[in-house]
Design a protein around this motif. Structure first.
Motif, PDB file in Angstrom:
ATOM      1  N   ASN A 158     -31.816  46.687  39.941  1.00 12.02           N
ATOM      2  CA  ASN A 158     -32.949  46.850  39.407  1.00 12.02           C
ATOM      3  C   ASN A 158     -32.584  47.548  37.684  1.00 12.02           C
ATOM      4  N   PHE A 159     -32.071  46.581  37.395  1.00 16.52           N
ATOM      5  CA  PHE A 159     -31.453  47.885  35.974  1.00 16.52           C
ATOM      6  C   PHE A 159     -32.239  46.462  34.888  1.00 16.52           C
TER       7      PHE A 159
ATOM      8  N   ASP B 115     -27.458  51.217  28.152  1.00 10.37           N
ATOM      9  CA  ASP B 115     -26.355  51.136  28.007  1.00 10.37           C
ATOM     10  C   ASP B 115     -25.507  52.228  28.718  1.00 10.37           C
TER      11      ASP B 115
HETATM   12  N1  LIG Z   1     -29.825  48.019  27.989  1.00  8.77           N
HETATM   13  C1  LIG Z   1     -28.199  47.116  28.385  1.00  8.77           C
HETATM   14  N2  LIG Z   1     -29.200  45.956  28.819  1.00  8.77           N
HETATM   15  C2  LIG Z   1     -28.639  44.790  29.343  1.00  8.77           C
HETATM   16  C3  LIG Z   1     -27.266  43.992  27.990  1.00  8.77           C
HETATM   17  N3  LIG Z   1     -26.387  43.264  29.057  1.00  8.77           N
HETATM   18  C4  LIG Z   1     -27.975  42.448  30.165  1.00  8.77           C
HETATM   19  N4  LIG Z   1     -28.554  43.450  29.762  1.00  8.77           N
HETATM   20  C5  LIG Z   1     -30.283  43.601  30.809  1.00  8.77           C
HETATM   21  O1  LIG Z   1     -29.404  43.569  31.856  1.00  8.77           O
HETATM   22  C6  LIG Z   1     -30.981  43.246  32.995  1.00  8.77           C
HETATM   23  C7  LIG Z   1     -30.550  42.204  33.662  1.00  8.77           C
HETATM   24  O2  LIG Z   1     -31.847  42.035  34.588  1.00  8.77           O
HETATM   25  P1  LIG Z   1     -31.961  41.271  36.293  1.00  8.77           P
HETATM   26  O3  LIG Z   1     -30.614  39.897  35.733  1.00  8.77           O
HETATM   27  O4  LIG Z   1     -32.987  40.865  35.875  1.00  8.77           O
HETATM   28  O5  LIG Z   1     -31.474  41.842  37.165  1.00  8.77           O
HETATM   29  P2  LIG Z   1     -31.964  43.398  37.719  1.00  8.77           P
HETATM   30  O6  LIG Z   1     -33.508  43.758  37.177  1.00  8.77           O
HETATM   31  O7  LIG Z   1     -30.662  44.263  37.857  1.00  8.77           O
HETATM   32  O8  LIG Z   1     -32.584  42.863  39.369  1.00  8.77           O
HETATM   33  P3  LIG Z   1     -31.286  42.881  40.450  1.00  8.77           P
HETATM   34  O9  LIG Z   1     -29.791  41.992  40.112  1.00  8.77           O
HETATM   35  O10 LIG Z   1     -31.949  42.144  41.286  1.00  8.77           O
HETATM   36  O11 LIG Z   1     -31.031  44.470  40.965  1.00  8.77           O
HETATM   37  C8  LIG Z   1     -31.470  42.236  31.736  1.00  8.77           C
HETATM   38  O12 LIG Z   1     -33.369  42.553  31.704  1.00  8.77           O
HETATM   39  C9  LIG Z   1     -31.017  42.516  30.123  1.00  8.77           C
HETATM   40  O13 LIG Z   1     -31.491  42.317  28.964  1.00  8.77           O
HETATM   41  C10 LIG Z   1     -26.776  45.506  28.036  1.00  8.77           C
HETATM   42  O14 LIG Z   1     -25.396  45.056  27.448  1.00  8.77           O
HETATM   43  N5  LIG Z   1     -27.429  46.530  27.826  1.00  8.77           N
END
Ligand SMILES: Nc1nc2c(ncn2[C@@H]2O[C@H](COP(=O)(O)OP(=O)(O)OP(=O)(O)O)[C@@H](O)[C@H]2O)c(=O)[nH]1
Length: 169
Positions: free
Chosen positions: A45-46, A59
């Motif tokens: 759920n990032f 981050d």
């Molecule tokens: N702060 C930050 N966000 C990042 C970075 N790289 C990727 N993201 C974000 O990570 C998020 C990943 O979201 P999703 O792939 O939908 O995954 P999730 O919300 O973790 O969903 P699940 O994997 O199903 O639990 C996206 O919103 C990206 O913008 C980074 O280096 N820093």
């Protein structure tokens, strides 16, 4: 084991090895190992964490999760890699299947124990594990299988470890 370090600087945020390191060295690591295990670790759920608390805090979450992974995954035979945004790999060379599964569970639990400035927040990860016991070099099949197991871990409710098995998936 010698690595092609020039092909990949450490990931600037986490200090872990990066994807370029993997492309340059996976074949070599795989060919010199009797057993290679891949843990694919993805923060749950990032997107919601970013959306709720902001990207700088996101981050910080990546950094502390990476630090925790690094505590368990370092040295010559356990190599931590930042594979993508909030996705990590841990390559384990010549470790038993029991030990790698146990280590995956330990990492999964350790991440739930990190304390955050936002008291109610609990960050979790899902982990897919795949082991190759064949002595063969150069394929990325193992990573694909760990990814399939990770997908299963997400589908099963997240915050868990799934070990790849051809029968189950
Ligand atoms: N702060 C930050 N966000 C990042 C970075 N790289 C990727 N993201 C974000 O990570 C998020 C990943 O979201 P999703 O792939 O939908 O995954 P999730 O919300 O973790 O969903 P699940 O994997 O199903 O639990 C996206 O919103 C990206 O913008 C980074 O280096 N820093």
């Amino acid at each position: 084991m010698k690595f092609k370090h020039s092909c990949g600087r450490p990931d600037p945020l986490t200090g872990l090895k990066n994807r370029l390191f993997l492309s340059a060295n996976l074949e070599r690591i795989s060919s010199s190992a009797n057993t290679l295990t891949v843990l694919m670790i993805d923060i749950d759920n990032f997107k919601q964490i970013n959306d709720t608390y902001g990207h700088p805090f996101g981050d910080e979450v990546i950094l502390r999760v990476a630090d925790t992974i690094g505590q368990y995954c370092h040295g010559r035979n356990k190599i931590g890699v930042r594979y993508g945004g909030e996705e990590f790999l841990c390559l384990m060379v010549d470790e038993t299947a029991e030990h790698t599964a146990e280590l995956a569970e330990t990492i999964c639990h350790a991440i739930t124990q990190i304390t955050w400035p936002i008291k109610q927040l609990i960050v979790t990860v899902s982990i897919g594990v795949s082991t190759n016991t064949l002595h063969k070099s150069g394929d990325f099949k193992l990573i694909e299988q760990a990814d399939e197991a990770l997908y299963q871990a997400k589908s099963d409710g997240k915050n868990r470890v799934v070990v790849y098995s051809q029968q189950q998936l």
